[in-house]
Design an enzyme around this catalytic site. Structure first.
Site, PDB file in Angstrom:
ATOM      1  N   LYS A 149     -14.284  -5.300  -2.483  1.00 59.79           N
ATOM      2  CA  LYS A 149     -12.909  -5.746  -2.748  1.00 59.79           C
ATOM      3  C   LYS A 149     -12.482  -6.853  -1.774  1.00 59.79           C
ATOM      4  CE  LYS A 149     -11.502  -1.299  -4.781  1.00 59.79           C
ATOM      5  NZ  LYS A 149     -10.510  -0.178  -4.720  1.00 59.79           N
TER       6      LYS A 149
ATOM      7  N   TYR B 214      -8.461  -2.277 -14.444  1.00 60.27           N
ATOM      8  CA  TYR B 214      -7.771  -1.072 -13.977  1.00 60.27           C
ATOM      9  C   TYR B 214      -6.769  -0.534 -15.000  1.00 60.27           C
ATOM     10  CZ  TYR B 214      -9.736  -1.096  -9.232  1.00 60.27           C
ATOM     11  OH  TYR B 214     -10.576  -1.010  -8.150  1.00 60.27           O
TER      12      TYR B 214
ATOM     13  N   PHE C 125       1.302   2.697  -8.202  1.00 60.93           N
ATOM     14  CA  PHE C 125       0.651   1.703  -7.344  1.00 60.93           C
ATOM     15  C   PHE C 125      -0.031   0.584  -8.135  1.00 60.93           C
ATOM     16  CE2 PHE C 125      -2.383   5.265  -7.881  1.00 60.93           C
ATOM     17  CZ  PHE C 125      -3.467   4.591  -8.424  1.00 60.93           C
TER      18      PHE C 125
ATOM     19  N   ARG D  48     -20.901   6.808  -5.138  1.00 62.48           N
ATOM     20  CA  ARG D  48     -19.593   7.414  -4.837  1.00 62.48           C
ATOM     21  C   ARG D  48     -19.668   8.128  -3.475  1.00 62.48           C
ATOM     22  NH1 ARG D  48     -14.976   6.143  -7.791  1.00 62.48           N
ATOM     23  NH2 ARG D  48     -14.159   7.963  -6.703  1.00 62.48           N
TER      24      ARG D  48
ATOM     25  N   THR E 215     -11.421   8.103  -1.574  1.00 63.89           N
ATOM     26  CA  THR E 215     -10.515   6.988  -1.882  1.00 63.89           C
ATOM     27  C   THR E 215      -9.651   6.640  -0.673  1.00 63.89           C
ATOM     28  OG1 THR E 215     -10.441   7.791  -4.159  1.00 63.89           O
ATOM     29  CG2 THR E 215      -8.745   6.206  -3.509  1.00 63.89           C
TER      30      THR E 215
ATOM     31  N   ARG F  88     -16.084   3.491   3.225  1.00 60.62           N
ATOM     32  CA  ARG F  88     -14.628   3.503   3.410  1.00 60.62           C
ATOM     33  C   ARG F  88     -14.239   3.970   4.811  1.00 60.62           C
ATOM     34  NH1 ARG F  88     -13.251   5.406  -2.777  1.00 60.62           N
ATOM     35  NH2 ARG F  88     -12.700   3.332  -3.583  1.00 60.62           N
TER      36      ARG F  88
ATOM     37  N   ASN G  11      -9.208  -0.339   0.210  1.00 57.98           N
ATOM     38  CA  ASN G  11     -10.286   0.591   0.580  1.00 57.98           C
ATOM     39  C   ASN G  11     -11.697   0.045   0.341  1.00 57.98           C
ATOM     40  OD1 ASN G  11     -10.259   0.756  -2.160  1.00 57.98           O
ATOM     41  ND2 ASN G  11      -9.762   2.924  -2.273  1.00 57.98           N
TER      42      ASN G  11
ATOM     43  N   HIS H  49     -15.196  -0.475  -4.816  1.00 55.12           N
ATOM     44  CA  HIS H  49     -15.047   0.279  -6.061  1.00 55.12           C
ATOM     45  C   HIS H  49     -16.422   0.742  -6.500  1.00 55.12           C
ATOM     46  CE1 HIS H  49     -14.033   1.325 -10.217  1.00 55.12           C
ATOM     47  NE2 HIS H  49     -15.191   0.746 -10.525  1.00 55.12           N
TER      48      HIS H  49
ATOM     49  N   GLU I 225     -17.755  -0.715 -17.437  1.00 54.77           N
ATOM     50  CA  GLU I 225     -17.467  -1.625 -16.326  1.00 54.77           C
ATOM     51  C   GLU I 225     -18.581  -2.664 -16.143  1.00 54.77           C
ATOM     52  OE1 GLU I 225     -14.734   1.567 -13.800  1.00 54.77           O
ATOM     53  OE2 GLU I 225     -16.644   0.905 -12.961  1.00 54.77           O
TER      54      GLU I 225
HETATM   55  P1  ADP Z   1     -11.436   5.337  -6.592  1.00 55.10           P
HETATM   56  O1  ADP Z   1     -11.480   3.860  -6.301  1.00 55.10           O
HETATM   57  O2  ADP Z   1     -11.898   6.154  -5.416  1.00 55.10           O
HETATM   58  O3  ADP Z   1     -12.145   5.712  -7.871  1.00 55.10           O
HETATM   59  P2  ADP Z   1      -8.917   5.716  -8.058  1.00 55.10           P
HETATM   60  O4  ADP Z   1      -9.711   5.451  -9.297  1.00 55.10           O
HETATM   61  O5  ADP Z   1      -8.082   6.952  -7.999  1.00 55.10           O
HETATM   62  O6  ADP Z   1      -9.879   5.728  -6.764  1.00 55.10           O
HETATM   63  O7  ADP Z   1      -7.942   4.484  -7.758  1.00 55.10           O
HETATM   64  C1  ADP Z   1      -8.357   3.173  -8.006  1.00 55.10           C
HETATM   65  C2  ADP Z   1      -7.905   2.299  -6.857  1.00 55.10           C
HETATM   66  O8  ADP Z   1      -6.478   2.227  -6.848  1.00 55.10           O
HETATM   67  C3  ADP Z   1      -8.255   2.824  -5.450  1.00 55.10           C
HETATM   68  O9  ADP Z   1      -9.578   2.546  -5.061  1.00 55.10           O
HETATM   69  C4  ADP Z   1      -7.244   2.093  -4.603  1.00 55.10           C
HETATM   70  O10 ADP Z   1      -7.611   0.730  -4.358  1.00 55.10           O
HETATM   71  C5  ADP Z   1      -6.011   2.129  -5.501  1.00 55.10           C
HETATM   72  N1  ADP Z   1      -5.182   3.298  -5.200  1.00 55.10           N
HETATM   73  C6  ADP Z   1      -5.438   4.584  -5.526  1.00 55.10           C
HETATM   74  N2  ADP Z   1      -4.469   5.420  -5.099  1.00 55.10           N
HETATM   75  C7  ADP Z   1      -3.551   4.624  -4.477  1.00 55.10           C
HETATM   76  C8  ADP Z   1      -2.304   4.869  -3.809  1.00 55.10           C
HETATM   77  N3  ADP Z   1      -1.826   6.098  -3.710  1.00 55.10           N
HETATM   78  N4  ADP Z   1      -1.659   3.801  -3.288  1.00 55.10           N
HETATM   79  C9  ADP Z   1      -2.134   2.551  -3.407  1.00 55.10           C
HETATM   80  N5  ADP Z   1      -3.308   2.245  -4.022  1.00 55.10           N
HETATM   81  C10 ADP Z   1      -4.016   3.265  -4.544  1.00 55.10           C
HETATM   82 MG    MG Z   2     -11.713   5.249  -9.833  1.00 52.56          MG
END
Ligand code: ADP
Ligand code: MG
Length: 138
Positions: free
Chosen positions: A11, A51, A59, A87, A93, A104, A114, A117, A128
């Protein structure tokens, strides 16, 4: 265990901090092979489309702003159990909950910025990969 492919994104935060090389080294050390790679600056429609599953989340706006603020490195990773393995290497996350040694834990700032992805299952991995590598044999 099966040989799988998954989609990785380094990212904008990690690209800005010059962690591309360190992250790719962790990927290869974990036994994952890089099969395809592109560096690009996501447009707003591309980030929103990628997304889309999160579009009702509070968010979402912040996430799209973040993902479009600078270039990203997108890659297809392959290996035994690649989806779960990546993962695991990424960590939780929220980096506050991420295990020691994970990407992370090492490089993420918070739950939003973070660093990486990774696809969360075989169906999302296929979708994807096609999103960024149209025509790629999944
Ligand atoms: P992951 O990337 O671990 O699969 P998610 O699919 O739940 O996590 O979320 C996608 C992305 O959205 C996260 O990697 C992060 O960049 C962002 N995100 C998730 N939760 C939050 C939050 N509470 N506040 C801000 N950004 C968030
Ligand atoms: Mg995800």
């Amino acid at each position: 265990m099966a040989v799988e492919r998954t989609l990785s994104i380094i990212k904008p935060d990690a690209v800005e901090k010059q962690h591309i090389g360190a992250i790719l080294a962790l990927v290869e050390r974990a036994g994952l092979s890089i099969k395809a790679m592109r560096m690009l600056h996501l447009t707003r429609p591309m980030a929103e489309g990628f997304y889309a599953v999160h579009k009702e989340r509070p968010f979402f706006g912040e996430l799209v702003e973040f993902m479009t603020r600078g270039p990203v490195v997108v890659s297809v990773l392959e290996g035994q159990d690649a989806i779960a393995k990546y993962r695991e290497l990424m960590g939780a996350t929220n980096p506050a909950n991420a295990a020691e040694g994970t990407i992370r834990k090492l490089y993420a700032k918070d739950v939003g910025e973070n660093a990486v992805h990774g696809s969360d299952g075989p169906d999302t991995a296929a979708t994807e990969i096609r999103y960024f590598f149209p025509g790629y044999e999944v």
